[in-house]
Design a protein around this motif. Structure first.
Motif, PDB file in Angstrom:
ATOM      1  N   ALA A   1       0.843  -1.119  -0.017  1.00 53.53           N
ATOM      2  CA  ALA A   1       0.038   0.129  -0.108  1.00 53.53           C
ATOM      3  C   ALA A   1       0.958   1.111   0.053  1.00 53.53           C
ATOM      4  O   ALA A   1       0.448   2.285  -0.413  1.00 53.53           O
ATOM      5  CB  ALA A   1      -0.911  -0.060   1.230  1.00 53.53           C
TER       6      ALA A   1
ATOM      7  N   ALA B   1      -7.536  -4.255  -0.957  1.00 56.40           N
ATOM      8  CA  ALA B   1      -6.720  -3.402  -0.622  1.00 56.40           C
ATOM      9  C   ALA B   1      -5.019  -3.539  -1.392  1.00 56.40           C
ATOM     10  O   ALA B   1      -4.668  -2.821  -2.159  1.00 56.40           O
ATOM     11  CB  ALA B   1      -6.108  -3.299   0.666  1.00 56.40           C
TER      12      ALA B   1
ATOM     13  N   LEU C   1      -5.848  -2.724  -5.254  1.00 56.97           N
ATOM     14  CA  LEU C   1      -5.643  -1.236  -5.229  1.00 56.97           C
ATOM     15  C   LEU C   1      -4.208  -0.828  -5.271  1.00 56.97           C
ATOM     16  O   LEU C   1      -3.725   0.168  -6.184  1.00 56.97           O
ATOM     17  CB  LEU C   1      -6.440  -0.413  -4.284  1.00 56.97           C
ATOM     18  CG  LEU C   1      -7.843  -0.393  -4.115  1.00 56.97           C
ATOM     19  CD1 LEU C   1      -8.331   0.055  -2.849  1.00 56.97           C
ATOM     20  CD2 LEU C   1      -8.449   0.374  -5.298  1.00 56.97           C
TER      21      LEU C   1
ATOM     22  N   ALA D   1      -5.701   2.421  -0.924  1.00 53.29           N
ATOM     23  CA  ALA D   1      -5.210   1.250  -0.458  1.00 53.29           C
ATOM     24  C   ALA D   1      -4.659   1.307   0.981  1.00 53.29           C
ATOM     25  O   ALA D   1      -4.991   0.445   1.873  1.00 53.29           O
ATOM     26  CB  ALA D   1      -4.125   0.556  -1.390  1.00 53.29           C
TER      27      ALA D   1
END
Length: 406
Positions: A31, A90, A93, A121
């Protein structure tokens, strides 16, 4: 014996706590890696995309701003999705952000789009990964697990720095992002095989993600969010300006880089070490967070002197203690808010993201208009204010130790 999990585990696994910690750390890296890679490869991006320093600041600010805006709602969304849907989403993303930068960035403005995906994310993964740790890791190891997970973030910073000579200067920045995207994509099937088939953490004890947070919990979460905003604000200033100001303090460019590396290692090590201490009954509260921020304030004052030795020692203290409290704060929030960990994380992380957005932006103006001594002294004041807010949160934390009442 490990206490009852928040949700019934239907897929047994050997060493579930270690696996959960590894998943939490890896998904957190996915992320945050897009924004750190953009910073690490800024020179190459400037050459190919016509990006200026101010444009870089806008793109990076977009990541933190989206994280801040979506953090609180993401806590509730995460509770509805659960681990097996939310965590792969997540990571997906993060993959979109990395692949988009690699293949669909004809102009620097596209970085804003892709880093916004990464910000989403980031907002989603923290509540989910915290819920996973609470669900799978034994209480006796939980603070250490949170420390390891948060240590993944400065590790991503080091990874971004190492990517420059290893990949960016050999195969190019596009393929650096493409390789990171490939690794993110490879992580998804692993997650689908290994994530526990468990109810979302708030449902395991009869709670639902739509149920309002207990009234007694909200003041603690607000105070912790304020402390996190102040702490993250001063910490991100340290991360953004240590190298530049070190050169002004008399360090060579190489020496400033080495100082940043040594200080980053201190930040990486501090987070799990503080967790180990908390698991053994040493510290483990917002009072400890206050002490760490206070020590970071002293480190910043050392940097304000401009003396090379004091600057170097202060930077290590500011990174190690002044920026090493993140995992412990997550642990305290999960322990205090249980079984509302997912929503609570979304609220407190919003403070972290606001501080991460505003700190470098405002202090960039300060450092450009005033001397380094003024900038570092003001950062020390912010860190001291974060310590004070942490003490307020500690008082509220103590009131909640008898259990939550809705």
């Amino acid at each position: 014996m490990r206490p009852a999990a928040v949700g019934p585990v239907r897929t047994p696994a050997r060493r579930p706590g270690q696996r959960a910690t590894a998943i939490a750390a890896l998904t957190t890296v996915v992320a945050v890696l897009p924004v750190f890679l953009v910073g690490g490869l800024a020179v190459q991006l400037e050459q190919d995309l016509g990006m200026t320093a101010s444009a870089l600041g806008v793109a990076v600010a977009a990541f933190w701003a989206v994280s801040a805006l979506l953090s609180a709602p993401a806590g509730y969304v995460a509770g509805e999705l659960g681990l097996r849907r939310g965590v792969p989403l997540a990571v997906g993303l993060g993959f979109v952000a990395l692949a988009g930068i690699a293949f669909v960035t004809p102009h620097w403005a596209w970085l804003i789009v892709w880093l916004s995906f990464a910000g989403a994310a980031n907002a989603l993964i923290h509540p989910l990964s915290n819920g996973l740790i609470v669900d799978q890791v034994a209480v006796r190891n939980r603070a250490f697990s949170f420390g390891l997970k948060q240590a993944a973030i400065p590790t991503a910073t080091l990874t971004a720095g190492l990517s420059v000579p290893v990949f960016a200067l050999t195969v190019g920045w596009n393929w650096t992002f493409a390789l990171a995207a490939l690794l993110a994509a490879a992580l998804v099937p692993v997650l689908l095989r290994t994530l526990p088939r468990t109810a979302p953490p708030n449902r395991g004890s009869g709670k639902t993600a739509r149920e309002p947070l207990p009234r007694r919990l909200k003041p603690f979460l607000f105070a912790t969010a304020v402390a996190s905003a102040l702490g993250a604000g001063q910490a991100n200033v340290v991360g953004a300006f240590t190298v530049t100001m070190a050169v002004q303090a008399g360090f060579s460019a190489a020496g400033a880089g080495m100082l940043l590396g040594a200080a980053s290692v201190a930040g990486i090590l501090a987070r799990p070490l503080v967790g180990i201490a908390a698991d053994r009954g040493v510290g483990g509260s917002m009072a400890t967070v206050a002490l760490m921020m206070g020590a970071g304030s002293l480190g910043l004052l050392g940097m304000a002197t401009g003396l090379p030795a004091a600057y170097a020692a202060g930077a290590v203290v500011a990174f190690g203690l002044g920026w090493g409290w993140n995992g412990l704060a997550h642990y305290v929030v999960s322990r205090t808010a249980h079984p509302f960990t997912i929503q609570a994380t979304g609220i407190t992380q919003s403070g972290t993201y606001i501080g991460g957005t505003l700190g470098p932006l405002l202090f960039g103006i300060v450092f450009s208009q005033f001397s380094p001594a003024v900038g570092w002294t003001l950062a020390a004041v912010v860190a001291a204010a974060g310590a004070a807010a942490s003490l307020v949160a500690f008082r509220l934390e103590k009131r909640l130790r008898g259990g939550l009442v809705v």
